[in-house]
Design a protein around this motif. Structure first.
Motif, short mmCIF file in Angstrom:
data_model
loop_
_atom_site.label_atom_id
_atom_site.label_comp_id
_atom_site.label_asym_id
_atom_site.label_seq_id
_atom_site.Cartn_x
_atom_site.Cartn_y
_atom_site.Cartn_z
N ASP A 91 -6.44 5.95 5.54
CA ASP A 91 -5.97 4.71 4.91
C ASP A 91 -7.09 4.12 4.04
O ASP A 91 -6.83 3.65 2.92
N ALA A 133 -4.71 -1.84 2.44
CA ALA A 133 -4.79 -3.08 1.65
C ALA A 133 -6.17 -3.72 1.79
O ALA A 133 -6.75 -4.19 0.80
N TYR A 183 0.67 -8.24 -0.07
CA TYR A 183 1.24 -7.57 1.10
C TYR A 183 2.60 -8.16 1.44
O TYR A 183 2.78 -9.37 1.44
N PRO A 188 -0.60 0.38 6.25
CA PRO A 188 -0.69 -0.27 4.93
C PRO A 188 -1.70 -1.41 4.91
O PRO A 188 -2.29 -1.70 3.87
N THR A 229 1.41 -3.54 -1.31
CA THR A 229 1.77 -2.69 -0.17
C THR A 229 2.75 -3.44 0.69
O THR A 229 2.79 -4.67 0.68
N SER A 273 5.47 3.44 7.58
CA SER A 273 6.22 2.19 7.39
C SER A 273 7.72 2.42 7.35
O SER A 273 8.50 1.48 7.48
N HIS A 278 1.94 0.95 -3.20
CA HIS A 278 1.53 2.01 -2.27
C HIS A 278 2.43 1.98 -1.04
O HIS A 278 2.64 0.92 -0.44
N VAL A 279 2.94 3.17 -0.67
CA VAL A 279 3.83 3.28 0.49
C VAL A 279 3.22 4.24 1.50
O VAL A 279 2.66 5.28 1.14
#
Ligand code: ATP
Ligand code: MG
Length: 319
Positions: A262, A44, A56, A40, A8, A140, A135-136
């Motif tokens: 999330d 995570a 990350y 994120p 992420t 972000s 993963h987005v």
């Protein structure tokens, strides 16, 4: 075997939560925090606590908030080699308050913080691209640096055969920027797994019925799995050519809704990356989203498998 299950990238921030529902930003009041946060990062943490190998990419300042965040990621076992420490800009911050109707308002300081200064060199990107899933989070895609970095990372992940999941996580405050909107649409076009909330889907569908929008996305875009998140009303999973699977929410005592989506996504993707069947991944995700809302603070409700299995068992397993 890829080096990482899940990679992420994006905002890392310290979050302050208004103590009282209805508390305002324009009069003095008490806030709880700092809590480590960033969509994120919550994702995570949830994935890592379930045993996924997570890396990350992000940036914090050289200050106590940066220490708080890095300590938390490290404690969860997340690889932080691509987390930079800016010497000039402070760690990003967010303040959140809950209106009487339960809606949230945020004040973000990200644009002029270390969060907007993330940068990873080619060798670092190549290392991160060795993953099953990137993963987005739409949240972000809020600075030119983040948009460019996620673009470069996505290209490399694709080149190595990895897959991409995307949670649009649309926040009106951030979506006013045309570059952010364009980047969100690019990620929708390019993802394999799409994880919108009801509000995210409404933003995409312009009044069209939900099921039609989802069917159109599955038919016309690359994505092969859509999971629609409906907060306390559970979720619904759609795959091309199959009936929708409804997943009920676990009834819990909601204390702070931030982070539910999330954690739901982190649990879902950790389970899918581990090769779990979709039904089981959805069950774990639903339990993770429910557990998240029982704790105050964005990342404080992240959970491991034992906690989720106990929550599932306490409701008789089925959902
Ligand atoms: P976020 O605010 O983190 O962006 P989101 O809008 O992406 O959240 P939600 O739909 O709020 O996502 O929550 C994700 C999932 O978590 C839901 O589909 C549900 O399974 C679970 N969940 C959320 N709120 C509750 C609740 N009050 N009780 C039980 N489960 C919940
Ligand atoms: Mg969300």
């Amino acid at each position: 075997l890829p080096r990482f299950d899940i990679v992420t990238a994006g905002e890392l921030l310290a979050e302050f939560v208004a103590e009282r529902p209805g508390q305002r930003f324009d009069v003095p009041g008490r806030f709880q925090g700092p809590f480590p946060s960033g969509a994120p990062a919550i994702f995570a943490s949830q994935a890592a606590r379930m045993g996924a190998r997570v890396a990350y990419a992000g940036c914090v300042g050289s200050d106590g908030f940066g220490d708080l965040i890095l300590d938390r990621l490290t404690a969860d076992g997340i690889d932080t080699a691509a987390v930079g420490r800016d010497v000039e800009y402070p760690t990003g911050t967010a303040f959140v308050r809950y209106r009487d109707d339960g809606d949230r308002d945020f004040i973000f300081n990200l644009t002029h913080s270390a969060a907007a200064r993330l940068d990873v060199d080619d060798a670092g990107l190549e290392r991160l691209a060795d993953c099953r899933y990137l993963h987005v989070m739409g949240s972000s895609l809020s600075s030119p640096a983040a948009i460019a970095l996620i673009d470069r990372l996505a290209t490399r992940v694709r080149a190595r055969g990895g897959r991409i999941s995307f949670d649009p996580n649309i926040r009106a405050e951030l979506m006013a920027d045309p570059a952010t909107r364009a980047a969100v649409l690019t990620r929708i076009d390019d993802c394999d797994v799409f994880l919108p909330s009801e509000a995210d889907l409404a933003w995409l569908s312009h009044g069209e019925p939900e099921a039609e929008t989802v069917a159109r996305l599955l038919d016309e875009r690359r994505m092969s799995l859509v999971v629609l998140k409906r907060a306390a009303r559970g979720s619904e999973a759609f795959t091309s050519g199959h009936a929708a699977r409804r997943v009920a929410a676990y009834p819990v005592d909601e204390r702070d809704p931030t982070g539910a989506g999330d954690c739901f996504g982190g649990a879902l993707m950790a389970a899918l990356a581990a090769g779990e069947p979709l039904e089981r991944a959805l069950q774990l995700a639903s339990a993770a989203g429910a557990h998240a809302v029982t704790r105050v603070g964005p990342m404080e409700g992240c959970s491991d498998r034992a906690t989720l299995d106990a929550l599932i068992a306490s409701h008789g397993g089925a959902r």
